[in-house]
Write a protein that holds these residues in place. Sequence first.
Motif, short mmCIF file in Angstrom:
data_model
loop_
_atom_site.label_atom_id
_atom_site.label_comp_id
_atom_site.label_asym_id
_atom_site.label_seq_id
_atom_site.Cartn_x
_atom_site.Cartn_y
_atom_site.Cartn_z
N LEU A 230 14.09 -19.68 31.19
CA LEU A 230 14.24 -19.19 29.83
C LEU A 230 14.16 -17.67 29.84
O LEU A 230 13.50 -17.08 30.70
N THR B 45 23.84 -24.40 28.94
CA THR B 45 23.10 -23.45 28.11
C THR B 45 23.34 -23.70 26.63
O THR B 45 24.43 -24.10 26.21
N ASP C 260 16.23 -23.37 36.55
CA ASP C 260 15.76 -23.79 35.23
C ASP C 260 14.91 -22.66 34.68
O ASP C 260 13.77 -22.47 35.09
N VAL D 27 19.23 -30.21 39.68
CA VAL D 27 18.97 -29.02 38.87
C VAL D 27 18.44 -27.95 39.83
O VAL D 27 17.31 -28.03 40.31
N LEU E 249 20.16 -24.55 34.63
CA LEU E 249 19.80 -24.58 33.21
C LEU E 249 19.24 -23.23 32.80
O LEU E 249 18.31 -22.72 33.43
N GLN F 147 14.23 -24.10 24.31
CA GLN F 147 13.36 -25.00 25.06
C GLN F 147 13.80 -26.45 24.86
O GLN F 147 13.80 -27.25 25.81
N ARG G 195 17.51 -31.90 30.94
CA ARG G 195 16.83 -32.55 32.06
C ARG G 195 16.73 -34.06 31.83
O ARG G 195 16.97 -34.86 32.75
N LEU H 10 17.01 -27.28 26.99
CA LEU H 10 16.74 -27.49 28.42
C LEU H 10 15.97 -28.77 28.66
O LEU H 10 16.24 -29.50 29.63
N ARG H 11 15.04 -29.07 27.78
CA ARG H 11 14.27 -30.31 27.90
C ARG H 11 15.19 -31.52 27.81
O ARG H 11 15.10 -32.46 28.61
N GLY I 193 18.33 -20.79 29.10
CA GLY I 193 18.32 -20.78 27.65
C GLY I 193 17.40 -19.72 27.08
O GLY I 193 16.66 -19.05 27.81
#
Length: 440
Positions: free
Chosen positions: A234, A260, A232, A229, A201, A210, A217, A213-214, A203
Amino acid sequence: MNKFRSARLKLGALALGLASLLGMGGGEAHAQDGPAGAASTATVPIKLALIESLSGPFANTGEAVFRNLLWATERVNARGGVALPAAAGGARPLQISRYDSKGQNEEALSALRAAIDDGARVVMQGNSSATAAALIDAVNKHNERDPDKRVLFLNYSAVDPILTNEKCSFWHFRFDAHADMRMAALMEVLRGDKALKSVYLIGQDYSFGQAVLREARKQLAAQRPDVAVVGDELHPVGRVKDFAPYAVKIKNSGAQAVITGNWGNDLTLLVKAAREVGYSGSFYTFYGNAMGAPAAIGDAGIGKVVAVADWMPNVSGALSASFYKAFRERFPRPQDDYVHLRMQLMIEALAKAMEGAGSVDAVSVARQLEGIKVSLAGRSASMRAADHQFQQALVVGVMDKQGTPGVPFDVEGSGYGFRVVRDIPAAQTEQLTSCKMQHY
């Protein structure tokens, strides 16, 4: 002759008269008329303000949006403009004024103040959820403070779910599917990829990235708990020039796929770096079907780059094909090949709402927008009154070579297009909302 070609014939004669009015010269197209009351209302255009990044790393995305909105207003103006009663000025054309936010929230807020001072009562923005949130707050405060100059905010791309949930506003209408809706559509394809066992993940580090990605998950845990995963992270928005270090980490993680929400240069540079370091996994993206991404990844993306959208050029049907061909005739350069149906529907909805209200008064138009239904190119959508979230079908496509079955059209002259593998009805894309809106 279809209606789009017929409209184009009218545009030739209309274009010269509207060139300065619509800012076709590429500069900021401020209002041509004087203060309220200085001209006959019959000659005063309806002013729409575009607040967007028109310089800096995301200038190309701002210009791409402008082309879409320009084409949409040209279509309305070609049929005579917005049909209002004589007391409201009669038929009036739409005018877009451009305001450069330079990718900064403070600049966007300054642009909002300038747009209001210039007479705009409809503002449009979308290429940043953080900016959209700031504009919602500013519009709320302005409309409370100065009810005689109330403003509507039309959002075509800012998809942080919070904007039509906790931060929902009577003055704000979102015409794009929000991030959770888009992620659910991607999961329709990812869920069926039984060979997939690991994902990475990545981003942009702001509210939208945010949120993506949240939600990734959350939905992976619910729908594919067998998928690990393995990365992860940012990264700064619009500031990374070399994504090679990120691409190396993705490759070394052993991830079979990347999820993404990156857009603009942050996506193009990411997929280009992944190709250059030899990453052979798949990309599940929100925006991988445009803005240089297909050309950047090339043959390595065939069957591996997945994108979700409200519409794609290869959606089946003669009306959809005619719609896309008409846009390409209007903007024939390959680099200008960026058309989104939702932006066209947004302008159609605005014009219809103003005609239904019989005025351009913000409250009256907002009430008409609540629950409005619009159709174009064989697709239909409606605005949900509860939270002002557009409800529309979503499509998921997989990158392939132009000319293969289901891919008559490519993207930006790249030779690659997207074959639609899921067309999800609006009734299935709808999600619950936590909005508690004050209606006027």
